[in-house]
Design a protein around this motif. Sequence first.
Motif, PDB file in Angstrom:
ATOM      1  N   VAL A 109       0.834  -1.205   0.000  1.00 48.34           N
ATOM      2  CA  VAL A 109       0.000   0.000   0.000  1.00 48.34           C
ATOM      3  C   VAL A 109       0.868   1.255   0.000  1.00 48.34           C
ATOM      4  CG1 VAL A 109      -1.713   1.296   1.305  1.00 48.34           C
ATOM      5  CG2 VAL A 109      -1.943  -1.166   1.075  1.00 48.34           C
ATOM      6  N   THR A 110       1.981   1.233   0.717  1.00 51.83           N
ATOM      7  CA  THR A 110       2.870   2.394   0.722  1.00 51.83           C
ATOM      8  C   THR A 110       3.455   2.636  -0.673  1.00 51.83           C
ATOM      9  OG1 THR A 110       3.425   2.066   3.052  1.00 51.83           O
ATOM     10  CG2 THR A 110       4.955   3.373   1.741  1.00 51.83           C
ATOM     11  N   ILE A 111       3.836   1.573  -1.357  1.00 53.53           N
ATOM     12  CA  ILE A 111       4.340   1.721  -2.727  1.00 53.53           C
ATOM     13  C   ILE A 111       3.250   2.290  -3.630  1.00 53.53           C
ATOM     14  CG2 ILE A 111       5.193   0.468  -4.738  1.00 53.53           C
ATOM     15  CD1 ILE A 111       6.554  -1.479  -2.816  1.00 53.53           C
ATOM     16  N   ALA A 112       2.031   1.776  -3.491  1.00 60.96           N
ATOM     17  CA  ALA A 112       0.920   2.269  -4.318  1.00 60.96           C
ATOM     18  C   ALA A 112       0.612   3.739  -4.018  1.00 60.96           C
ATOM     19  CB  ALA A 112      -0.323   1.405  -4.079  1.00 60.96           C
ATOM     20  N   PHE A 113       0.675   4.121  -2.745  1.00 62.23           N
ATOM     21  CA  PHE A 113       0.392   5.503  -2.375  1.00 62.23           C
ATOM     22  C   PHE A 113       1.448   6.449  -2.954  1.00 62.23           C
ATOM     23  CE2 PHE A 113       0.461   9.213   0.368  1.00 62.23           C
ATOM     24  CZ  PHE A 113      -0.881   9.511   0.508  1.00 62.23           C
ATOM     25  N   ALA A 144      12.522   4.575   0.559  1.00 63.07           N
ATOM     26  CA  ALA A 144      13.012   5.349   1.700  1.00 63.07           C
ATOM     27  C   ALA A 144      11.982   5.398   2.823  1.00 63.07           C
ATOM     28  CB  ALA A 144      13.374   6.765   1.249  1.00 63.07           C
ATOM     29  N   MET A 145      10.697   5.482   2.463  1.00 66.26           N
ATOM     30  CA  MET A 145       9.650   5.530   3.473  1.00 66.26           C
ATOM     31  C   MET A 145       9.564   4.218   4.233  1.00 66.26           C
ATOM     32  SD  MET A 145       6.896   7.520   1.083  1.00 66.26           S
ATOM     33  CE  MET A 145       5.535   7.408   2.245  1.00 66.26           C
ATOM     34  N   LEU A 146       9.653   3.106   3.517  1.00 67.39           N
ATOM     35  CA  LEU A 146       9.645   1.806   4.185  1.00 67.39           C
ATOM     36  C   LEU A 146      10.924   1.600   4.988  1.00 67.39           C
ATOM     37  CD1 LEU A 146       8.150  -0.356   1.300  1.00 67.39           C
ATOM     38  CD2 LEU A 146       7.022   0.303   3.420  1.00 67.39           C
ATOM     39  N   GLY A 147      12.015   2.187   4.501  1.00 68.17           N
ATOM     40  CA  GLY A 147      13.254   2.123   5.269  1.00 68.17           C
ATOM     41  C   GLY A 147      13.142   2.852   6.590  1.00 68.17           C
ATOM     42  N   LEU A 148      12.399   3.957   6.613  1.00 73.54           N
ATOM     43  CA  LEU A 148      12.167   4.668   7.871  1.00 73.54           C
ATOM     44  C   LEU A 148      11.365   3.811   8.847  1.00 73.54           C
ATOM     45  CD1 LEU A 148      11.358   8.335   6.781  1.00 73.54           C
ATOM     46  CD2 LEU A 148      13.311   7.545   8.128  1.00 73.54           C
ATOM     47  N   GLN A 149      10.390   3.087   8.324  1.00 70.38           N
ATOM     48  CA  GLN A 149       9.611   2.201   9.183  1.00 70.38           C
ATOM     49  C   GLN A 149      10.504   1.134   9.805  1.00 70.38           C
ATOM     50  OE1 GLN A 149       6.556   0.043   7.131  1.00 70.38           O
ATOM     51  NE2 GLN A 149       5.698  -0.840   8.990  1.00 70.38           N
ATOM     52  N   ALA A 150      11.374   0.541   8.985  1.00 67.44           N
ATOM     53  CA  ALA A 150      12.300  -0.469   9.508  1.00 67.44           C
ATOM     54  C   ALA A 150      13.300   0.147  10.478  1.00 67.44           C
ATOM     55  CB  ALA A 150      13.028  -1.146   8.346  1.00 67.44           C
ATOM     56  N   ALA A 151      13.747   1.378  10.200  1.00 64.29           N
ATOM     57  CA  ALA A 151      14.685   2.038  11.104  1.00 64.29           C
ATOM     58  C   ALA A 151      14.046   2.299  12.465  1.00 64.29           C
ATOM     59  CB  ALA A 151      15.161   3.348  10.484  1.00 64.29           C
ATOM     60  N   GLY A 152      12.782   2.716  12.457  1.00 61.84           N
ATOM     61  CA  GLY A 152      12.086   2.920  13.721  1.00 61.84           C
ATOM     62  C   GLY A 152      11.951   1.631  14.510  1.00 61.84           C
ATOM     63  N   SER A 153      11.676   0.545  13.806  1.00 63.06           N
ATOM     64  CA  SER A 153      11.555  -0.746  14.483  1.00 63.06           C
ATOM     65  C   SER A 153      12.898  -1.206  15.030  1.00 63.06           C
ATOM     66  CB  SER A 153      10.990  -1.780  13.503  1.00 63.06           C
ATOM     67  OG  SER A 153      10.852  -3.029  14.128  1.00 63.06           O
ATOM     68  N   CYS A 154      13.955  -0.988  14.257  1.00 67.15           N
ATOM     69  CA  CYS A 154      15.294  -1.388  14.710  1.00 67.15           C
ATOM     70  C   CYS A 154      15.699  -0.625  15.969  1.00 67.15           C
ATOM     71  CB  CYS A 154      16.301  -1.151  13.579  1.00 67.15           C
ATOM     72  SG  CYS A 154      18.005  -1.579  13.997  1.00 67.15           S
ATOM     73  N   ALA A 155      15.506   0.690  15.960  1.00 67.45           N
ATOM     74  CA  ALA A 155      15.868   1.495  17.132  1.00 67.45           C
ATOM     75  C   ALA A 155      15.032   1.117  18.346  1.00 67.45           C
ATOM     76  CB  ALA A 155      15.697   2.983  16.802  1.00 67.45           C
ATOM     77  N   ALA A 156      13.730   0.899  18.131  1.00 69.68           N
ATOM     78  CA  ALA A 156      12.861   0.528  19.248  1.00 69.68           C
ATOM     79  C   ALA A 156      13.238  -0.841  19.797  1.00 69.68           C
ATOM     80  CB  ALA A 156      11.404   0.532  18.795  1.00 69.68           C
ATOM     81  N   GLY A 157      13.659  -1.752  18.917  1.00 65.71           N
ATOM     82  CA  GLY A 157      14.066  -3.072  19.383  1.00 65.71           C
ATOM     83  C   GLY A 157      15.280  -3.004  20.289  1.00 65.71           C
ATOM     84  N   LEU A 158      16.276  -2.207  19.914  1.00 62.84           N
ATOM     85  CA  LEU A 158      17.469  -2.069  20.749  1.00 62.84           C
ATOM     86  C   LEU A 158      17.137  -1.412  22.082  1.00 62.84           C
ATOM     87  CD1 LEU A 158      20.072  -0.954  18.058  1.00 62.84           C
ATOM     88  CD2 LEU A 158      19.879  -3.196  19.153  1.00 62.84           C
ATOM     89  N   LEU A 159      16.283  -0.397  22.057  1.00 60.81           N
ATOM     90  CA  LEU A 159      15.890   0.270  23.292  1.00 60.81           C
ATOM     91  C   LEU A 159      15.076  -0.663  24.174  1.00 60.81           C
ATOM     92  CD1 LEU A 159      15.778   2.869  24.970  1.00 60.81           C
ATOM     93  CD2 LEU A 159      13.733   3.521  23.696  1.00 60.81           C
TER      94      LEU A 159
END
Length: 445
Positions: free
Chosen positions: A278-282, A294-309
Motif C-alpha cells: 500500500v505504501t508503494i501504491a500511495f 526510503a519511506m519503508l526504510g524509515l519504518q524499519a529504522a524505527g523498528s530497529c531502534a525501538a528493538g534495541l531500546l
Amino acid sequence: MPQPTPRKPTLYTVTADSLVAIDLNPRTRIRPRTKPRPDAGNRPPGPYRSLFTVSGTRAFTAGNLLARLPMGMFGVSAVVMIAGTRGSYALAGAVTATGLAATALVAPWTARLVDRYGQARVAVPATLLAALGSLALLLCVRADAPAWTLFACCAATATTPNLGGMSRARWAHLLRGDPKALHTANSFEQAVDELCFMLGPVLAAFLCGTFFPEAGTLAGVVLLVTGMLLFVAQRSTEPPADERAGRTTASLLRAPGIPPLLAVCLAMGMVFGAMEVVTIAFADAKGHRSAAGAMLGLQAAGSCAAGLLYGAVKQTGPARERYLWCIAAMTALLTLPLLAASLTGSLWLLAGALLVAGMATAPTMVTGMTLVQERTPEGRVNEGMTLAVTGLLGGIAAGSALGGRLAEHASATAGYGVPVAAAAVALMIALASSGRWNRSPRPAR
C-alpha cells in the motif's frame, strides 16, 4: 647565593564531603581537592556488551549477520533479474511467490531436522542446496530457459534454514535460566532482522542497477554460503542435538498456547505485507514511486531502534501481559499512517507516521518470540520459531494480495485499512487467548 624560603607544611583535613588541603603559607589560598573519580573501566558493562562476553558469541553473530543479509536481497534481485530480461513483472512476482510458498512448506521440516541432528550437520547441506537453486535460477534467466524452469529453481531455494531461529536457539541455550539476558538477546536479534530487511533491498537494487541484473543474486549466494560456514564453525555455542525431536509424531500445533500464537503471527504478517504494498501504491499515486523505498526504510529504522531500546530496558510483569500492551500500541500507532494519508496526502507526514508506527513493531515481535520459546517443548525451539516465521510469511503473502487489490480497486488510502484491521484482529486473538499463555512447564514430547 640566597637560599629559597622553605615552604610551610600543608595540613590535610577530612570533611564529610571532600578532602581539603590547607596550605599554611599565607601567600597561597585554600584549594579543595575533589574526590578521585571512579575508574570508568570498573563500571559494569551494558546489557548488549554483556551478551558478547561469552566466548564464540561475536563470531557466530557476525556469521549469522552475513548469512541473514541476503534474505532481504533475494526477492528484489529476482524481480529485477526476471523482469529485466523477460519484461514481465507478473512472471517475476509469480516466481518469487512460488519460492515463498515452498519455504512455508519446507521450513518446518528443515527446522525439525536441525533440532534432531544439530545445526552444523543439517544447515550446511540445506544452505548449499538453496544456493544451487539460486544459481540455477540465474543461469536459466540468462539462457532464456522456459518459464517453468524458473519456478522449479526458485522452489529449490526453500531449503534455506531459518537463520534467525538458529541464532535465537543458540542464545536460548547459552542464556538458559537468565530471562533478562534472553530478553536482551531476542531484542538484539529482532533489530538485526529489521536491519537486514532494511539494507538488503537497498544493496540488491544498487548491485543490480550498477553492474548487471544478476549481480544481486550472485552476491546474495556468496554472502549466504560464507556466512553460514562461519556461523556453524562456532561449535562451542551450538545447542546440543536431540534425536527425540525428529522422531516424535506430536505436532507443535497441539502444544498448549502455540495455535493462537501462530494465528497472531499470521495477522502480524498481514500487517507487514499490506503496509509494504500500500505504501508503494500511495507513493506511486503521488508521482514519487521511488520514495517508497526510503519511506519503508524509515519504518524499519524505527523498528530497529525501538528493538534495541526495548532490549536495554528492564521488563516487568509476565510476557503475556506485555504482549497485549505491545499489540494494542501497534494497533493504535498504525492508525497514524491511515490518518496522514487520508487527511493530508503528504508523503512527508506519511513517512513520519510510518517511522512512529514502526517503533511498535520490534517490541511486539520480541515479546511474541519470547512466548513462542516459553511454549515450545524443550529440544524443539528452532522448529517452534520456524513455525512462527512461517505464519508471518503466510500473512505477508495474504496481506500483500489483499492490500494490493484494495489499493488498485478502491484507493491507496483505503488500503491502509488492511494493516489496521489485521492488527486489530491480532489484538482480539491475543485477548481471547492470554489465559493459555500462563507460564507453565513445557509440555512433554
